[in-house]
Write a protein that holds these residues in place. Structure first.
Motif, PDB file in Angstrom:
ATOM      1  N   LEU A 121      -5.237  -6.712  -4.701  1.00 43.05           N
ATOM      2  CA  LEU A 121      -4.849  -5.522  -3.944  1.00 43.05           C
ATOM      3  C   LEU A 121      -6.032  -4.584  -3.741  1.00 43.05           C
ATOM      4  O   LEU A 121      -6.218  -4.024  -2.657  1.00 43.05           O
ATOM      5  CB  LEU A 121      -3.725  -4.784  -4.660  1.00 43.05           C
ATOM      6  N   ARG A 122      -6.831  -4.402  -4.786  1.00 44.51           N
ATOM      7  CA  ARG A 122      -7.996  -3.525  -4.680  1.00 44.51           C
ATOM      8  C   ARG A 122      -8.985  -4.060  -3.642  1.00 44.51           C
ATOM      9  O   ARG A 122      -9.560  -3.289  -2.863  1.00 44.51           O
ATOM     10  CB  ARG A 122      -8.653  -3.389  -6.054  1.00 44.51           C
ATOM     11  N   LEU A 123      -9.178  -5.384  -3.590  1.00 45.51           N
ATOM     12  CA  LEU A 123     -10.119  -5.971  -2.632  1.00 45.51           C
ATOM     13  C   LEU A 123      -9.596  -5.887  -1.202  1.00 45.51           C
ATOM     14  O   LEU A 123     -10.351  -5.600  -0.270  1.00 45.51           O
ATOM     15  CB  LEU A 123     -10.392  -7.437  -2.998  1.00 45.51           C
ATOM     16  N   MET A 124      -8.308  -6.130  -1.018  1.00 44.28           N
ATOM     17  CA  MET A 124      -7.738  -6.189   0.326  1.00 44.28           C
ATOM     18  C   MET A 124      -7.309  -4.827   0.844  1.00 44.28           C
ATOM     19  O   MET A 124      -7.242  -4.624   2.058  1.00 44.28           O
ATOM     20  CB  MET A 124      -6.536  -7.139   0.322  1.00 44.28           C
ATOM     21  N   HIS A 125      -7.010  -3.898  -0.060  1.00 42.72           N
ATOM     22  CA  HIS A 125      -6.537  -2.565   0.344  1.00 42.72           C
ATOM     23  C   HIS A 125      -7.293  -1.504  -0.454  1.00 42.72           C
ATOM     24  O   HIS A 125      -6.743  -0.895  -1.391  1.00 42.72           O
ATOM     25  CB  HIS A 125      -5.026  -2.438   0.117  1.00 42.72           C
ATOM     26  N   PRO A 126      -8.542  -1.258  -0.118  1.00 39.56           N
ATOM     27  CA  PRO A 126      -9.364  -0.329  -0.916  1.00 39.56           C
ATOM     28  C   PRO A 126      -8.876   1.110  -0.892  1.00 39.56           C
ATOM     29  O   PRO A 126      -9.325   1.922  -1.700  1.00 39.56           O
ATOM     30  CB  PRO A 126     -10.751  -0.461  -0.274  1.00 39.56           C
ATOM     31  N   GLN A 127      -7.952   1.440   0.017  1.00 40.61           N
ATOM     32  CA  GLN A 127      -7.478   2.830   0.106  1.00 40.61           C
ATOM     33  C   GLN A 127      -6.430   3.164  -0.944  1.00 40.61           C
ATOM     34  O   GLN A 127      -6.077   4.338  -1.128  1.00 40.61           O
ATOM     35  CB  GLN A 127      -6.899   3.092   1.505  1.00 40.61           C
ATOM     36  N   ILE A 128      -5.923   2.177  -1.680  1.00 39.57           N
ATOM     37  CA  ILE A 128      -4.847   2.402  -2.642  1.00 39.57           C
ATOM     38  C   ILE A 128      -5.337   3.287  -3.791  1.00 39.57           C
ATOM     39  O   ILE A 128      -6.438   3.078  -4.317  1.00 39.57           O
ATOM     40  CB  ILE A 128      -4.328   1.062  -3.190  1.00 39.57           C
ATOM     41  N   THR A 129      -4.511   4.240  -4.195  1.00 42.39           N
ATOM     42  CA  THR A 129      -4.860   5.129  -5.307  1.00 42.39           C
ATOM     43  C   THR A 129      -3.928   4.983  -6.501  1.00 42.39           C
ATOM     44  O   THR A 129      -4.349   5.196  -7.633  1.00 42.39           O
ATOM     45  CB  THR A 129      -4.841   6.591  -4.849  1.00 42.39           C
ATOM     46  N   GLN A 130      -2.645   4.653  -6.276  1.00 40.72           N
ATOM     47  CA  GLN A 130      -1.733   4.520  -7.403  1.00 40.72           C
ATOM     48  C   GLN A 130      -0.676   3.460  -7.127  1.00 40.72           C
ATOM     49  O   GLN A 130      -0.325   3.194  -5.975  1.00 40.72           O
ATOM     50  CB  GLN A 130      -1.077   5.852  -7.753  1.00 40.72           C
ATOM     51  N   VAL A 131      -0.185   2.873  -8.224  1.00 44.00           N
ATOM     52  CA  VAL A 131       0.839   1.837  -8.156  1.00 44.00           C
ATOM     53  C   VAL A 131       1.913   2.169  -9.181  1.00 44.00           C
ATOM     54  O   VAL A 131       1.609   2.407 -10.355  1.00 44.00           O
ATOM     55  CB  VAL A 131       0.248   0.440  -8.452  1.00 44.00           C
ATOM     56  N   TRP A 132       3.175   2.189  -8.752  1.00 48.11           N
ATOM     57  CA  TRP A 132       4.306   2.408  -9.641  1.00 48.11           C
ATOM     58  C   TRP A 132       4.855   1.061 -10.082  1.00 48.11           C
ATOM     59  O   TRP A 132       4.894   0.111  -9.313  1.00 48.11           O
ATOM     60  CB  TRP A 132       5.391   3.218  -8.943  1.00 48.11           C
ATOM     61  N   ALA A 133       5.314   0.963 -11.326  1.00 48.69           N
ATOM     62  CA  ALA A 133       5.815  -0.300 -11.869  1.00 48.69           C
ATOM     63  C   ALA A 133       6.833  -0.029 -12.961  1.00 48.69           C
ATOM     64  O   ALA A 133       7.048   1.128 -13.361  1.00 48.69           O
ATOM     65  CB  ALA A 133       4.654  -1.129 -12.418  1.00 48.69           C
ATOM     66  N   ASP A 134       7.464  -1.106 -13.485  1.00 49.95           N
ATOM     67  CA  ASP A 134       8.395  -0.918 -14.592  1.00 49.95           C
ATOM     68  C   ASP A 134       7.643  -0.998 -15.918  1.00 49.95           C
ATOM     69  O   ASP A 134       6.432  -1.202 -15.962  1.00 49.95           O
ATOM     70  CB  ASP A 134       9.552  -1.915 -14.520  1.00 49.95           C
ATOM     71  N   SER A 135       8.372  -0.867 -16.996  1.00 54.25           N
ATOM     72  CA  SER A 135       7.746  -0.758 -18.312  1.00 54.25           C
ATOM     73  C   SER A 135       7.011  -2.023 -18.730  1.00 54.25           C
ATOM     74  O   SER A 135       6.115  -1.967 -19.575  1.00 54.25           O
ATOM     75  CB  SER A 135       8.800  -0.403 -19.360  1.00 54.25           C
ATOM     76  N   ALA A 136       7.377  -3.174 -18.168  1.00 52.43           N
ATOM     77  CA  ALA A 136       6.706  -4.423 -18.541  1.00 52.43           C
ATOM     78  C   ALA A 136       5.223  -4.376 -18.197  1.00 52.43           C
ATOM     79  O   ALA A 136       4.407  -5.025 -18.854  1.00 52.43           O
ATOM     80  CB  ALA A 136       7.372  -5.600 -17.840  1.00 52.43           C
ATOM     81  N   TYR A 137       4.861  -3.599 -17.183  1.00 48.58           N
ATOM     82  CA  TYR A 137       3.463  -3.525 -16.760  1.00 48.58           C
ATOM     83  C   TYR A 137       2.655  -2.544 -17.607  1.00 48.58           C
ATOM     84  O   TYR A 137       1.464  -2.372 -17.371  1.00 48.58           O
ATOM     85  CB  TYR A 137       3.391  -3.126 -15.289  1.00 48.58           C
TER      86      TYR A 137
END
Length: 292
Positions: free
Chosen positions: A177-193
Motif C-alpha cells: 500500500l505504501r508503494l502504490m499509494h504514497p499519499q496514505i497517512t493512516q489505516v484503521w483496523a481491528d484489534s488483531a492488527y
C-alpha cells in the motif's frame, strides 16, 4: 474475415446496461489487431465477454455451465485470466473508485483506509498448497484481506490461505500500500492488527499510522464499531454475488479477480443509476473525523 456474430439482447440482471458499457469499454485494453505488433481480430464482442463474466460472478455458475447465448466458456475464461494477469481488472476497479470519489466531492486518492479480513470455506477444487485452517473462525479454506477507503470502495484485495495471521499478512499488505499509494497517512483496523508490535513497526518503517478500533469493554455479540463498519459493509455487499460465498478457484489470483468483478458491478450500477435512491453506497452520511 471473422464470422459475423449475431446481436445478443440484454436478458440477465447482471448484463451491462448501455450506460454501464459506456463506462467500461474505454477502460479495456486496445485489441491486439489494432496494436503495432498486430493480431487476429476478436471474434466475439467484448460486451458479451464482460456480460458472461458478470453472470458467472453474480450467479455462481461453473465456467462450463455458462448459458449458450454467451460466447464459449473457453473464450470467456481466456479473457478473464488474461485481463486479470495484465492488471486490467484492478485498473478498472481503481478508475471507477476515483470516479465515484470525485463525484462526491472527494479527492480521487484517499489518505485514510480501513483494513479487515474474512475467512471463507474452500471447495474441493482448492489445493492444499493455498488453503489452511483458521482456528479463530473454525474454517478450513482461504482468507480474504480487504483494504477500502472511507466510502467502503475497494483499494486492494489479497487472498491467502486460511491459516495466515492478520498481523503477519498486514506487513506485506501495508508495504505494498505504501508503494502504490504514497499519499496514505493512516489505516484503521481491528484489534488483531495491534499484535506483534505492528503499529510500531508500521510507524517506524512505513511512516503510517495504524490505528486499531477496539470493541467496547464488556460488549458481547455483534457490535457496530466506528469506521470498521464500512469495510464490514463492503464485505457484505460482495457476498451477494454467489460466486464469492465460497472459494472455488485453484489460483488465489482468480479468487481476487472474482471479488474485484463483484465490486466493479456494484460501482458501475452506482454510477449509472437514475434518480435519487438510498443504497449501500450512501446509506450513512460521512461522519466527522473519519478521514478523507
Amino acid at each position: 474475415m471473422p464470422t459475423a456474430v449475431r446481436h445478443r439482447p440484454r436478458r440477465y440482471p447482471s448484463d451491462t446496461t448501455v450506460a454501464e458499457w459506456a463506462l467500461l469499454e474505454p477502460l479495456l485494453p486496445v485489441e491486439a489487431c489494432q496494436t503495432k505488433t498486430g493480431g487476429h481480430p476478436e471474434k466475439w464482442p467484448r460486451r458479451q465477454i464482460v456480460d458472461a463474466i458478470r453472470y458467472l460472478v453474480d450467479n455462481g455458475a461453473k465456467w462450463r455451465s455458462l448459458p449458450a447465448d454467451f460466447p464459449p466458456w473457453q473464450t470467456v475464461y481466456g479473457f478473464f485470466a488474461r485481463w486479470n494477469r495484465a492488471g486490467v481488472v484492478a485498473f478498472i476497479r481503481d478508475q471507477l473508485r476515483r470516479h465515484i470519489r470525485t463525484g462526491k466531492g472527494r479527492c480521487p486518492f484517499p489518505v485514510t483506509l480501513i483494513v479487515d479480513s474474512q475467512s471463507v470455506k474452500a471447495a474441493s477444487t482448492v489445493g492444499k498448497d493455498s488453503r489452511g485452517y483458521d482456528p479463530g473462525k473454525k474454517i478450513n479454506g482461504r482468507k480474504r484481506h480487504f483494504v477500502v477507503d472511507t466510502l467502503g470502495l475497494p483499494v486492494m484485495i489479497t487472498v491467502t490461505a486460511g491459516d495466515a495471521r492478520d498481523e503477519i499478512m498486514a506487513r506485506d499488505l501495508l508495504w505494498r500500500l505504501r508503494l502504490m499509494h504514497p499519499q496514505i497517512t493512516q489505516v484503521w483496523a481491528d484489534s488483531a492488527y495491534a499484535r506483534d508490535l505492528l503499529p510500531t513497526w508500521t510507524a517506524d518503517h512505513l511512516w503510517l499510522s495504524l490505528r486499531p478500533v477496539l470493541r467496547p469493554r464488556g460488549a458481547r455479540g455483534f457490535v457496530v464499531l466506528p469506521r470498521r463498519w464500512k469495510v464490514e459493509r463492503s464485505i457484505g455487499w460482495i457476498m451477494n454475488a454467489r460466486r464469492n460465498v465460497r472459494d472455488y478457484e485453484r489460483l488465489p489470483a482468480h479468487s481476487e479477480a472474482h471479488l474485484n468483478w463483484a465490486f466493479i458491478s456494484l460501482m458501475t450500477k452506482r454510477l449509472t443509476r437514475n434518480g435519487p435512491r438510498t443504497d449501500g453506497w450512501t446509506k450513512k452520511p460521512h461522519a466527522a473525523g473519519e478521514g478523507a
